[in-house]
Design a protein around this motif. Structure first.
Motif, PDB file in Angstrom:
ATOM      1  N   GLY A   1       0.807  -1.216   0.000  1.00 38.02           N
ATOM      2  CA  GLY A   1       0.000   0.000   0.000  1.00 38.02           C
ATOM      3  C   GLY A   1       0.838   1.262   0.000  1.00 38.02           C
ATOM      4  O   GLY A   1       0.530   2.236  -0.704  1.00 38.02           O
ATOM      5  N   GLU A   2       1.931   1.231   0.774  1.00 34.13           N
ATOM      6  CA  GLU A   2       2.789   2.410   0.876  1.00 34.13           C
ATOM      7  C   GLU A   2       3.469   2.734  -0.454  1.00 34.13           C
ATOM      8  O   GLU A   2       3.478   3.884  -0.900  1.00 34.13           O
ATOM      9  CB  GLU A   2       3.854   2.166   1.951  1.00 34.13           C
ATOM     10  N   ILE A   3       4.020   1.695  -1.110  1.00 35.54           N
ATOM     11  CA  ILE A   3       4.727   1.957  -2.361  1.00 35.54           C
ATOM     12  C   ILE A   3       3.738   2.304  -3.474  1.00 35.54           C
ATOM     13  O   ILE A   3       4.062   3.064  -4.401  1.00 35.54           O
ATOM     14  CB  ILE A   3       5.628   0.773  -2.754  1.00 35.54           C
TER      15      ILE A   3
ATOM     16  N   TYR B   1       4.118   5.474  -5.886  1.00 31.36           N
ATOM     17  CA  TYR B   1       4.084   5.409  -7.349  1.00 31.36           C
ATOM     18  C   TYR B   1       2.992   6.322  -7.909  1.00 31.36           C
ATOM     19  O   TYR B   1       3.170   6.956  -8.959  1.00 31.36           O
ATOM     20  CB  TYR B   1       3.844   3.969  -7.813  1.00 31.36           C
ATOM     21  N   MET B   2       1.849   6.393  -7.233  1.00 35.14           N
ATOM     22  CA  MET B   2       0.777   7.293  -7.668  1.00 35.14           C
ATOM     23  C   MET B   2       1.260   8.733  -7.685  1.00 35.14           C
ATOM     24  O   MET B   2       1.019   9.481  -8.641  1.00 35.14           O
ATOM     25  CB  MET B   2      -0.422   7.150  -6.724  1.00 35.14           C
TER      26      MET B   2
ATOM     27  N   GLU C   1       3.255   6.989 -11.859  1.00 33.13           N
ATOM     28  CA  GLU C   1       3.448   5.651 -12.439  1.00 33.13           C
ATOM     29  C   GLU C   1       2.255   4.780 -12.041  1.00 33.13           C
ATOM     30  O   GLU C   1       2.315   3.967 -11.113  1.00 33.13           O
ATOM     31  CB  GLU C   1       4.778   5.057 -11.976  1.00 33.13           C
ATOM     32  N   ILE C   2       1.160   4.973 -12.766  1.00 32.10           N
ATOM     33  CA  ILE C   2      -0.130   4.420 -12.378  1.00 32.10           C
ATOM     34  C   ILE C   2      -0.157   2.898 -12.461  1.00 32.10           C
ATOM     35  O   ILE C   2      -0.707   2.224 -11.567  1.00 32.10           O
ATOM     36  CB  ILE C   2      -1.253   5.013 -13.256  1.00 32.10           C
TER      37      ILE C   2
ATOM     38  N   ARG D   1      -0.657  -2.308  -9.629  1.00 36.10           N
ATOM     39  CA  ARG D   1      -0.180  -3.669  -9.355  1.00 36.10           C
ATOM     40  C   ARG D   1      -0.028  -3.892  -7.851  1.00 36.10           C
ATOM     41  O   ARG D   1      -0.438  -4.929  -7.319  1.00 36.10           O
ATOM     42  CB  ARG D   1       1.157  -3.887 -10.071  1.00 36.10           C
ATOM     43  N   HIS D   2       0.537  -2.911  -7.159  1.00 38.96           N
ATOM     44  CA  HIS D   2       0.734  -3.059  -5.716  1.00 38.96           C
ATOM     45  C   HIS D   2      -0.576  -2.928  -4.947  1.00 38.96           C
ATOM     46  O   HIS D   2      -0.796  -3.631  -3.953  1.00 38.96           O
ATOM     47  CB  HIS D   2       1.752  -2.025  -5.218  1.00 38.96           C
TER      48      HIS D   2
END
Length: 304
Positions: free
Chosen positions: A262-264, A268-269, A273-274, A279-280
């Motif tokens: 959730g953190e990464i 990325y958001m 980098e959607i 994916r995460h």
């Protein structure tokens, strides 16, 4: 064959008889050992109040011996104060830290042949004490224990010593992090990552979670120091390793893995980098749903 509980009961019975005899004989040196050993047995049996009483009596003997001008092996100090400190339960951890502090004052005098302490016992005791102190927010008091282990293993190249060094570097980094010594913490975790990855690649790492902790902790420092590319690399490495452990049933902390996903994803958001974020997020959602299903199954079973 005796069970472990039966072994402890038998050992306690023998030490009760030994203490009674030595108290009558006024054999102080042997009584000191008997109090410490019986205290350790009581501690393993969960009789903490009685164990502390034995450790108190042992400390009284040590004090009397020193006041009489007698030399007392440093191993006695370290053993009894760490054993009693481990049982201290005040909410702030102050009594534990006080006992560990006395033990730390004698670490420099621990040598091969010290009572109760061969090299392995010294290392394991120091690692346990450092971890307790850091967990209870006494990072400065943890440093003597960390430094003692470093003095033993830092220059060695055997696999056992290198694994101890990995664990020690993680504790060193955590102590620096708690004191907001960011650069020192970053350097310690960076060394831990390099060392741990080498052990892992060679198939000689003792506990993969030590390397996971190094990656997670370095990632925390990357974020604090705004090393963004390193942050993503370290978080991804930690997640990949935890996923591998999970796939073979070797992951105990799935909640941490879910949290890291959730953190990464959020990071990325924020970076735009959607696809990577999605994916995460999907991974995090899958773990949350799995956890909810397990909880529901447990509740239904309980109702039946």
């Amino acid at each position: 064959m005796l069970t472990s509980d039966a072994h402890l009961e038998k050992a306690l019975e023998e030490y009760n008889e030994k203490v009674d005899r030595l108290e009558r004989e006024d054999n102080v040196r042997e009584l000191l050992d008997a109090y410490i050993n019986r205290g350790c047995i009581l501690s393993m049996m969960g009789s903490n109040v009685s164990a502390i009483s034995d450790f108190d009596d042992a400390i009284d003997i040590i004090t009397d011996l020193e006041n009489s001008g007698n030399t007392v092996d440093a191993g006695y100090f370290v053993k009894v104060y760490t054993a009693r400190g481990e049982l201290q339960t005040d909410s702030a951890g102050k009594d534990m830290a006080d006992d560990y502090r006395v033990a730390a004052s004698k670490l420099g005098q621990l040598v091969p042949g010290s009572r109760y302490f061969d090299e392995k016992a010294t290392i394991n005791t120091c690692l346990d004490c450092a971890g307790d102190l850091i967990d209870n927010e006494y990072p400065d008091d943890a440093m003597p224990f960390v430094e003692k282990v470093l003095s033993i293993v830092s220059e060695r190249t055997d696999d056992v010593s290198r694994n101890y060094l990995l664990e020690t570097l993680n504790l060193l980094g955590q102590a620096h992090m708690a004191n907001e010594e960011d650069q020192e913490a970053y350097e310690a975790f960076s060394k831990a990552v390099v060392l741990g990855q080498g052990l892992y690649d060679a198939g000689v790492i003792s506990d993969e979670m030590d390397l996971v902790l190094a990656y997670v902790s370095k990632g925390d420092m990357d974020e604090r120091l705004e090393k963004k590319d390193e942050y993503f690399a370290d978080r991804e490495a930690a997640i990949e390793m935890m996923e591998d452990l999970r796939s073979v049933g070797g992951l105990d902390d799935e909640e941490l893995l879910s949290s890291l996903h959730g953190e990464i994803a959020q990071a990325y958001m924020a970076r735009g980098e959607i696809q990577k974020a999605e994916r995460h997020l999907l991974k995090q959602v899958s773990y949350s749903l799995a956890g909810s299903t397990e909880d529901l199954g447990e509740n239904n079973y309980a109702e039946e």
